[in-house]
Design an enzyme around this catalytic site. Sequence first.
Site, PDB file in Angstrom:
ATOM      1  N   LYS A   1       0.829  -1.211   0.000  1.00 31.60           N
ATOM      2  CA  LYS A   1       0.000   0.000   0.000  1.00 31.60           C
ATOM      3  C   LYS A   1       0.861   1.257   0.000  1.00 31.60           C
ATOM      4  CE  LYS A   1      -2.075  -0.860   3.928  1.00 31.60           C
ATOM      5  NZ  LYS A   1      -1.289  -2.004   4.414  1.00 31.60           N
TER       6      LYS A   1
ATOM      7  N   ARG B   1      -9.762   0.511   9.462  1.00 35.26           N
ATOM      8  CA  ARG B   1      -9.214  -0.783   9.837  1.00 35.26           C
ATOM      9  C   ARG B   1     -10.198  -1.599  10.661  1.00 35.26           C
ATOM     10  NH1 ARG B   1      -3.382   0.563   9.484  1.00 35.26           N
ATOM     11  NH2 ARG B   1      -2.059  -1.064  10.304  1.00 35.26           N
TER      12      ARG B   1
ATOM     13  N   ARG C   1      12.423  -4.411   5.556  1.00 36.56           N
ATOM     14  CA  ARG C   1      11.955  -3.076   5.167  1.00 36.56           C
ATOM     15  C   ARG C   1      12.720  -1.954   5.871  1.00 36.56           C
ATOM     16  NH1 ARG C   1       5.591  -1.740   5.078  1.00 36.56           N
ATOM     17  NH2 ARG C   1       5.614  -1.911   7.349  1.00 36.56           N
TER      18      ARG C   1
ATOM     19  N   ARG D   1      11.289   0.163  11.240  1.00 39.30           N
ATOM     20  CA  ARG D   1      10.190   0.383  12.178  1.00 39.30           C
ATOM     21  C   ARG D   1      10.285  -0.577  13.345  1.00 39.30           C
ATOM     22  NH1 ARG D   1       4.649   0.762   8.817  1.00 39.30           N
ATOM     23  NH2 ARG D   1       3.917  -0.223  10.727  1.00 39.30           N
TER      24      ARG D   1
ATOM     25  N   ARG E   1       0.088  -8.055  14.331  1.00 41.78           N
ATOM     26  CA  ARG E   1      -0.475  -7.152  13.314  1.00 41.78           C
ATOM     27  C   ARG E   1      -1.302  -7.948  12.310  1.00 41.78           C
ATOM     28  NH1 ARG E   1       4.758  -4.384  11.267  1.00 41.78           N
ATOM     29  NH2 ARG E   1       3.433  -3.035  10.008  1.00 41.78           N
TER      30      ARG E   1
END
Length: 247
Positions: A47, A122, A161, A194, A205
């Site tokens: 996204k 969400r 990431r 992160r 998550r």
Amino acid sequence: MGSGGGGMMDLEDVTTVDLMTELLRRMRCAPKPERRLILIGPPGSGKGTQSPIIRDEHCLCHLATGDMLRAAVAAKTPLGIKAKEAMDKGELVSDDLVVGIIDEAMKKPSCEKGFILDGFPRTVVQAQKLDEMLANKGTKIDKVLNFAIDDAILEERITGRWIHPSSGRSYHSKFAPPKVPGIDDLTGEPLIQRKDDTLEVLKSRLEAFHRQTEPVIDYYSKESLVVQLHAEKRPEEVTAELQKVLS
Ligand code: AMP
């Protein structure tokens, strides 16, 4: 805040090149149709990679609640202090909190032609509140883009990431490395990993996604707004799918 003369004063400090570039952007954007899009998908589904491309092409603003919350946490604002604990654990923060920040963010001039919601809504409650908010303005969601992908692929995407915090640009140590390791290609500023991009936090998550966010896809399916993407494909292929869907 920046009202009246204050706003003009700010413009005096903007370089001519920046000002002209923005003017040209607004001229190019003026004839574009309005669009209000939701991007739904688990962490690592792409996204955040696709959002800036859609934003620039269709002249929308990109509203990512995760980015806004992380900025609030870093600045230690009252909102950030409230959100931090849930975020560190990979759980969702309260609906009222995120609905409030989205309501405020949508007032920005950059959202004039519409928006891309990334990471919001969400929960079904958030979706209902969003629909109410839009109905009050006489608008509605046009499309919900479902970044469908198998959980098994996400582990490697998430743990590799690297993020440039101020722009939200993301890299991957293996799939999309920066030119210099740990450094943002465009600004030369340092990249970060992160705190919640670990295997342990990813588990909660993903659980939050399946339990609380997937029902949002069903919610919008009833209105036939949902478009399925093949988010496991290479980024360029997903971009091409999006271009087709949004043309
Ligand atoms: P993201 O950057 O979208 O992965 O979001 C990071 C974290 O911010 C999530 O794990 C949640 O704790 C919180 N968060 C972001 N967006 C929302 C939302 N719409 N509702 C509740 N919590 C959110």
